[in-house]
Design an enzyme around this catalytic site. Structure first.
Site, PDB file in Angstrom:
ATOM      1  N   CYS A 187      20.671   7.395 -20.380  1.00 17.16           N
ATOM      2  CA  CYS A 187      20.110   8.770 -20.439  1.00 17.16           C
ATOM      3  C   CYS A 187      20.933   9.607 -21.116  1.00 17.16           C
ATOM      4  O   CYS A 187      20.288  10.722 -21.691  1.00 17.16           O
ATOM      5  CB  CYS A 187      20.053   9.341 -18.743  1.00 17.16           C
ATOM      6  N   ASN A 199      27.549  12.129 -27.214  1.00 22.54           N
ATOM      7  CA  ASN A 199      26.327  13.029 -26.460  1.00 22.54           C
ATOM      8  C   ASN A 199      26.643  13.262 -25.135  1.00 22.54           C
ATOM      9  O   ASN A 199      25.814  13.726 -24.602  1.00 22.54           O
ATOM     10  CB  ASN A 199      25.081  12.319 -26.943  1.00 22.54           C
ATOM     11  N   GLY A 231      35.835  15.496 -29.631  1.00 23.10           N
ATOM     12  CA  GLY A 231      34.835  16.196 -28.520  1.00 23.10           C
ATOM     13  C   GLY A 231      35.419  16.982 -27.509  1.00 23.10           C
ATOM     14  O   GLY A 231      34.857  17.959 -27.171  1.00 23.10           O
ATOM     15  N   GLU A 283      10.641  12.443   3.951  1.00 20.40           N
ATOM     16  CA  GLU A 283       9.726  12.380   5.011  1.00 20.40           C
ATOM     17  C   GLU A 283       8.657  13.458   4.847  1.00 20.40           C
ATOM     18  O   GLU A 283       7.563  13.069   5.035  1.00 20.40           O
ATOM     19  CB  GLU A 283      10.352  12.710   6.467  1.00 20.40           C
ATOM     20  N   ARG A 300      16.680  17.367  18.845  1.00 21.70           N
ATOM     21  CA  ARG A 300      17.717  16.140  19.018  1.00 21.70           C
ATOM     22  C   ARG A 300      19.198  16.771  18.765  1.00 21.70           C
ATOM     23  O   ARG A 300      19.811  16.308  19.550  1.00 21.70           O
ATOM     24  CB  ARG A 300      17.298  15.440  17.783  1.00 21.70           C
ATOM     25  N   GLU A 357      20.306   5.205  12.055  1.00 18.07           N
ATOM     26  CA  GLU A 357      20.867   6.472  12.021  1.00 18.07           C
ATOM     27  C   GLU A 357      22.186   6.390  12.924  1.00 18.07           C
ATOM     28  O   GLU A 357      23.127   7.278  12.858  1.00 18.07           O
ATOM     29  CB  GLU A 357      19.994   7.446  12.561  1.00 18.07           C
TER      30      GLU A 357
END
Length: 1340
Positions: free
Chosen positions: A85, A274, A362, A813, A891, A1272
């Site tokens: 990238c 870069n 640099g 979601e 919740r 979860e």
């Protein structure tokens, strides 16, 4: 700048064709655009989509490829991993590129790296996998024998949000020749399983993967480097000139050429890696028309050892500098102290992909105020060698005058740095450099320091001193007055106190200073000098100086440790029959495709002729009226096709929202946060669309107030209607009145960014009067439904599809609609395919976060610690729209009890309406924040009573048959078993004593160990969502195509459903395939969320399979010895329907909100964790030494996937509780917009010993095959690290003589940890912080 005449200064013999190799094939680009990146070219021109876009700034590693270059002077090929990238395409002339597609594929053969990460279960969502594969691959190509440090270093620049890193590490450790941690002959092991460790039990089938099945790795079988690039040196020596519409790229052949160009074009930029220019161009919209590569300038690419110094060329990469210092310096220890400091600091400098290309010159001229290296150069008075065409060469000392201002150095525009001279040191010279960052690896610094001191050999007085700092202002600073003060002082405690006073006077910070953390940053300067003081004492102790042994630990940072792990689980069915698939650790079905880059994600869909790109235009104000929107200039751009805004939709159609339709697709009158979308630009290319969006002029009239934080919302009374939401049980007032102890407290948690590796994307194509949408949504049915409503067409003409998404965690979601709906609108109206991909900074600005939360509590209890009553006031920052915050709060208030029985309780839940982006679902929803309140409260009770935390847990923890505060009876409650087993497996009591022993003998390092239980309810809270559908298609060859209403986002849902179908149909898993989720296959589906998908869709799959089994039963009966294929074909010949739908509706939720009675949850998932940490009291750094988890998952459908979910959730929770901090300006601007500013845990952050055990003999009668939901529930267990940190801080405060009661907000960042470890340093610093101005950031 006159660009037309630039060719007048260039030689006639110049190369204008770009030639390079990709995966062994020669590529010739005759008109390369200097603005193209390698990533763009690979994906868009060559259609090699295995290389992913993750952040665009070199901070996540998803785009990693290998670049190979022939080094003529060394007669060898060098391989290095780079970020595609950031790599300019023009920089790869004469190089060979290898992408993930070039090393192996599923059809032919996987490379061992690909095979091992897949079979070791190291790929979940898979979006990060190709980059991780290529980093490891580049390491193996460069080094034959590797060790663990090599692996960890090579992966510093790669992030993974799903796995928790452990399975990746375990898979890659198999490339190390000697097995670490266990020796079979001596039968020694650190595994909690002792002699039963799987390393010694070769016949044990209960392992996640069998490394003996891996194909061996043979370096001689790798593809050869293109011979043409070795034989033809024109690639390495030619003058290059590439000209685009806006930018030219020049690679001169000698120093004279480059100096002429700088003379004529002083504003031209020298470009090497870069790594800075690329970020400025992409995210700061800067333009650099002339880019000059110094790769052929020998004066800038050499490293020379001279008599008094080492000269390093300005264009030499940091990796080459690091390697040279490690391998080539054999001088005496006294001579190379500066060089050693540079070598040490380079290990923590960015990731390996950045170090491979970034240059030392640099780094100097970028002049970042938080540079890792510039304080070193200033402290050692390094010289830089500078050249200019008409003045020749000169030297300049890097001192306090070198940095003129923010990112401005004492160089003229036409000058270039040729090299830097690093001086050698003397025997009584002491030099050390330090860096403190939010995350230890691949992170920008908060403060850097370099200290250079020369002591008199006879009396040890200070002869010379130089103290330099980064992060204390707009430039690198030398504490000149303090350095002078040091001279002639003896190296003792009195000297330290004088330095502290001087630094406090000299280094000034105010609350408005950019970067925030003002008290912490200043404390660091003093703390790091104190560390240096102890280090020097330790170095010279042999010649008479004394030091305190207890203080000695303060001289060093936390050490790097090698990780180890164990996984304990049970495979009930031991046979090898593949249709007995349930309960076996089968790898993720897409893992191999993900490892080879063949797995297709939304933006990997092949481009078609006429395709357009869409970019959203966001508000630049947090609360304002829109006065005008002028898109005239944008439409004048030649490649811009259209601009969509609220004017394209009626008032009724211009709205959306999952529950309340309070969100506008396009804001038209008022904006309420900087996430508001005002319009969308559609153009022929991404470049044109992004350029045009900045040309849209929007005029605002600012409105007040701008509310960002919970505290501001409370002050302003800014709440959503209908709140507080109350739960009451028992007689709270009476219990408070009659209890001996009543204590109040609070816990505060911040926002957490989802940071899924694949940003939100969408692709839509109109087909006749129908619309097909491919999106990155956890709820494609809602996307299709909303699009149909907005377009005014029936739902059956809109199909939404999701093959897989690169991580979701709740963030996709509902918020995916913000991009998908404008894309659908544009595609339908323009009748063109439309593609859109959010940049990482856009995604982080737009999509919301885990809700910040403030919970106040008042608890009543008696002398034995038994809780009598609690009042909770829960405040959640919902942001500017409701989204699903109301469900989150439900919740949260149902989990404020965590695992403790509270007979009398009152819970008041408030949703704060603010001007931050609308917050949304996040793994664990409201529970991980709410349960903090219960745990904090339990520990507070223990502190008040002077009892052990474990005693208070024992007396209050839920037991079988107890009623929760919402009056649900607990059945099959395994909480006590999990607690007891975790204590035993972790050797808790013995280790707790060892922690206390350690803390008594160490002043500046402290350890903490603690336990945390969790109880997580499994349900959507509403009957509507408690349903699932499936479609089963059996083809006449016996192959099976299964479709369910859920989507695959790395959690292994598709794999588990294939296992379930295999078990029911009694066919091999290889015969069953799930292609994608599509709303034209399974309609009216629910969001893939809440950890419910395996339960709902598993039952639906069983239903569909049973239908097919019933139809095939006659053929099985008539041919009992037949095969599946024969039965299917016989049924086909008899014209029997071989397709079936399956459906499941869970039992109705019996809970009544008004009476607070009934069952709210299907069941509960339980778990317990024990974590031990060590903290550095001087810096706030910490390390998780060990974590043990015992988790009740019922009877696991797939132990590998479930353990992966436990580890992944734990590490994500660990980030939430300790590291991940979203920063906002008081104006509402999001400061943390990418991996540079926002830090998730990396490879080196995981527990150094990570043990996971699945509770045995705990079947769950309420779910498919007695399993339990697991996505979860484990996340809260990471709070064990947070509370262990608090225990360590207590020990530090005790040593310093401070009160044991203190506040530690979540996340417990290094800054908060250090400032909680109050001592003589922090006490001196706090009064010196200037209070003028507006605070730089606010906590939401």
């Amino acid at each position: 700048m006159n660009m037309e005449k630039i060719e007048d200064f260039l030689p006639s013999q110049r190369e204008t064709d770009l030639v390079f190799f990709v995966n062994g094939k020669k590529v010739i680009e005759s008109s390369p655009n200097p603005e193209w990146t390698l990533l763009w070219y690979l994906r868009k021109k060559l259609q090699l989509t295995g290389t992913k876009y993750g952040c665009g700034e070199g901070g996540c590693g998803a785009c990693t490829v290998m670049i190979s270059q022939y080094l003529e002077h060394e007669k060898r090929v060098n391989h290095m991993a780079v970020n595609a990238c950031l790599t300019p395409l023009c920089a790869v002339h004469g190089l060979a590129i290898t992408t993930v597609e070039g090393i192996g594929n599923v059809q032919d053969k996987l490379h061992p790296v690909q095979e091992r990460i897949a079979k070791a279960h190291g790929s979940q969502c898979g979006f990060c996998t190709p980059g991780i594969v290529m980093s490891m691959y580049a390491l193996l190509r460069n080094k034959i024998k590797i060790n663990y440090d090599d692996i960890e270093t090579s992966l510093q620049g790669n992030l993974c949000r799903c796995t928790g890193y452990r399975p990746i590490i375990e898979g890659f450790k198999t490339f190390i020749e000697v097995t670490e941690g266990a020796t079979e002959n001596q039968k020694t092991t650190h595994c909690p399983m002792g002699k039963d460790c799987c390393k010694f039990n070769q016949n044990n089938e209960d392992v996640l993967f069998n490394k003996s099945e891996f194909q061996p790795y043979c370096p001689t079988q790798e593809p050869i480097f293109p011979p043409e690039l070795i034989l033809n040196n024109i690639y390495r020596k030619s003058f290059l000139f590439y000209k685009g519409n806006n930018v030219v790229w020049i690679r001169p052949q000698n120093l004279k050429d480059i100096l002429i160009l700088k003379k004529e074009y002083p504003c031209s930029k020298i470009i090497v890696g870069n790594t800075e220019i690329g970020v400025e161009v992409k995210f700061k919209n800067k333009s650099y028309p002339i880019l000059i590569s110094p790769k052929l300038i020998k004066e800038m690419n050499n490293i020379l050892v001279k008599e008094s110094c080492i000269e390093i060329g300005a264009a030499v990469s940091l990796k080459d500098v690091e390697d040279f210092l490690r391998n080539q310096i054999h001088e005496s220890k006294e001579k190379v102290k500066v060089l050693n400091a540079i070598r040490d600091i380079l290990h923590w400098f960015a990731g390996s992909q950045i170090r491979n290309v970034a240059s030392i010159g640099g780094n100097i001229v970028t002049a970042s105020p938080i540079s890792d290296l510039n304080p070193i150069f200033m402290a050692c008075s390094a010289n830089i060698i500078i050249s200019r065409f008409d003045r020749g060469v000169r030297k300049l000392v890097i001192d306090q005058n070198f940095f003129r201002g923010y990112r401005n150095v004492a160089l003229d525009d036409d000058e270039i740095i040729l090299a830097i001279e690093i001086p050698f040191t003397d025997d009584m010279q002491f030099f050390k450099a330090y860096k403190q960052a939010r995350r230890r690896e691949d992170d920008i610094s908060i403060v850097t320091a370099a200290f250079n001191v020369i002591l008199d050999k006879q009396n040890h007085f200070v002869k010379e001193a130089k103290l330099c700092f980064g992060g204390m202002g707009p430039i690198t600073v030398c504490a000149f007055k303090t350095s002078e003060t040091l001279k002639n002082l003896p190296w003792d405690e009195d000297m330290v106190n004088k330095v502290f006073k001087s630094l406090n006077d000299e280094l000034l910070l105010s609350i408005s200073a950019p970067g925030g953390m003002h008290e912490y940053r200043k404390s660091l300067c003093l703390s790091l000098f104190f560390r240096f003081y102890i280090y020097v004492l330790n170095e010279v102790k042999c010649i008479g100086l004394e030091n305190n042994n207890k203080d000695l630990c303060g001289s060093s940072e936390l050490p790097r440790l090698k990780p180890k792990s164990s996984q304990c689980f049970e495979i009930k069915v031991k046979n090898k029959i593949n249709h007995n698939a349930v309960g076996k650790p089968i790898p993720h079905m897409s893992s191999m495709k993900q490892a080879t880059g063949e797995a297709i994600y939304c933006d990997d869909v092949v481009s078609v002729e006429g395709e357009l790109f869409l970019c959203l235009v966001f508000s630049s104000e947090s609360h304002a009226k829109i006065v005008s929107i002028d898109f005239t200039e944008a439409l004048l751009e030649p490649d811009v096709v259209a601009f969509f805004s609220a004017s394209n939709l009626s008032k009724e159609l211009n709205k959306m929202g999952p529950i309340l339709k309070d969100e506008k697709i396009f804001s038209d009158k008022i904006v309420t946060s900087r996430s508001c979308v005002i319009g969308a630009v559609v153009a022929k290319s991404e470049y044109a669309a992004r350029k045009a969006k900045h040309l849209v002029k929007i005029t605002y009239e600012k409105l007040q107030p701008v509310i960002i934080s919970i505290e501001e919302a409370i002050l302003q009374g800014s709440f959503y209607d209908g709140y507080p939401r109350k739960i009451e049980k028992g007689n709270v007032k009476k219990a408070l009145l009659h209890s001996k102890h009543v204590v109040e407290g609070y816990i505060r948690s911040g926002a957490q960014e989802h940071f899924y590796l694949e940003t939100i994307s969408a692709y839509a194509m109109r087909k006749e009067d129908e619309l097909e949408i491919i999106c990155t949504s956890q709820n494609p049915a809602e996307i299709a439904d909303t699009a149909a409503k907005v377009l005014g067409i029936p739902n059956h003409k809109v199909v939404a599809k999701v093959k897989r998404i690169g991580g979701g965690f709740g963030g996709k979601e509902t918020r995916a609609a913000v991009l998908a709906i404008p894309v659908a609108l544009a595609a339908y109206n323009l009748k063109k395919p439309i593609r859109a991909v959010l940049d990482r900074d856009e995604d982080m600005q737009l999509t919301g976060y885990r809700h910040p939360m403030l919970i106040k509590y008042k608890v009543a209890f008696n002398d034995d610690g038994k809780i009598a009553a609690v009042i909770y006031d829960v405040y959640a920052n919902a942001g500017n729209y409701m989204d699903i915050s109301c469900s989150m709060l439900e919740r949260a208030i149902a989990h404020v009890d965590n695992c403790y029985y509270i007979p009398n309780i009152e819970v008041n839940g408030y949703l704060c309406k603010t001007n931050m982006p609308s917050n949304t679902a996040f793994r664990g929803f409201g529970a991980p924040k709410a349960m903090l309140a219960a745990e904090t409260m339990i520990r507070k009770i223990a502190d008040i009573l002077g009892k052990k935390y474990e005693e208070i847990v024992d007396i209050n923890i839920y037991k079988e048959g107890n009623l929760t505060h919402f009056n649900q009876k607990l059945t099959y409650c395994t909480l006590g078993r999990c607690w007891k087993e975790c204590i035993e497996l972790s050797d808790y009591w013995h280790r707790k004593q060892l922690v206390e022993d350690f803390n008594r003998s160490h002043r500046w390092k402290k350890r903490g160990i603690t336990m945390v239980p969790t109880k997580y309810g499994i349900s959507f809270h509403t009957d509507l969502l408690m349903q699932g559908g499936a479609l089963l298609l059996v083809y006449n060859d016996g192959s099976v195509l299964l479709t369910i209403g859920g989507i695959e986002m790395g959690q292994g849902l598709f794999t588990k459903m294939i296992q379930v179908a295999s078990q029911v149909l009694q066919v091999d898993v290889s015969k069953i395939h799930i292609s994608e989720m599509a709303t034209d296959k399974v309609p009216n589906s629910q969001p893939t969320a809440g950890s419910m998908s395996s339960d709902l869709y598993g039952m639906a799959v069983i239903d569909a399979c049973n239908t097919i089994n019933n139809r095939l039963e006659p053929y099985k009966t008539s041919n009992p010895n037949g095969r599946w294929e024969e039965w299917v074909f016989a049924a086909y010949l008899d014209r029997v329907c071989l397709s079936a739908t399956g459906f499941y509706a869970a039992r109705k939720i019996e809970y009544n909100r008004e009476t607070n009675v009934g069952d709210l949850y299907e069941y509960f998932t339980y778990g317990v964790a024990c974590s031990e940490v060590i903290i550095d009291c001087l810096t706030g750094d910490h390390q998780v030494l060990r974590t043990d988890i015992v988790m009740d998952v019922g009877e696991s459908l797939n132990p590998a996937i479930d353990i992966g979910q436990i580890e992944g959730a734990f590490v994500q929770g660990y980030g939430f509780y300790t590291m991940e901090e979203m920063l906002f300006a008081p104006t509402g601007e999001v400061i943390s917009k990418g991996p540079g500013a926002y830090k998730i845990p990396g490879f080196s952050d995981i527990p150094k010993e990570f043990n996971v055990s699945l509770l045995k003999g705990a079947p769950n009668p309420r779910a498919v095959y007695s399993s339990k939901a697991i996505g979860e529930p484990p996340l809260f267990l990471a709070a064990s690290v947070y509370y262990a940190i608090k225990e360590a801080i207590k020990a530090a405060r005790s040593d310093a003589g401070f009160d044991m009661e203190f506040t530690l907000d979540v996340p417990a960042t290094c800054a908060r940890i250090r400032m909680a470890c109050e001592d003589h340093i922090t006490e001196q610093v706090k009064p010196t912080i200037m209070k003028k101005g507006t605070p730089w950031n606010v906590v939401p």
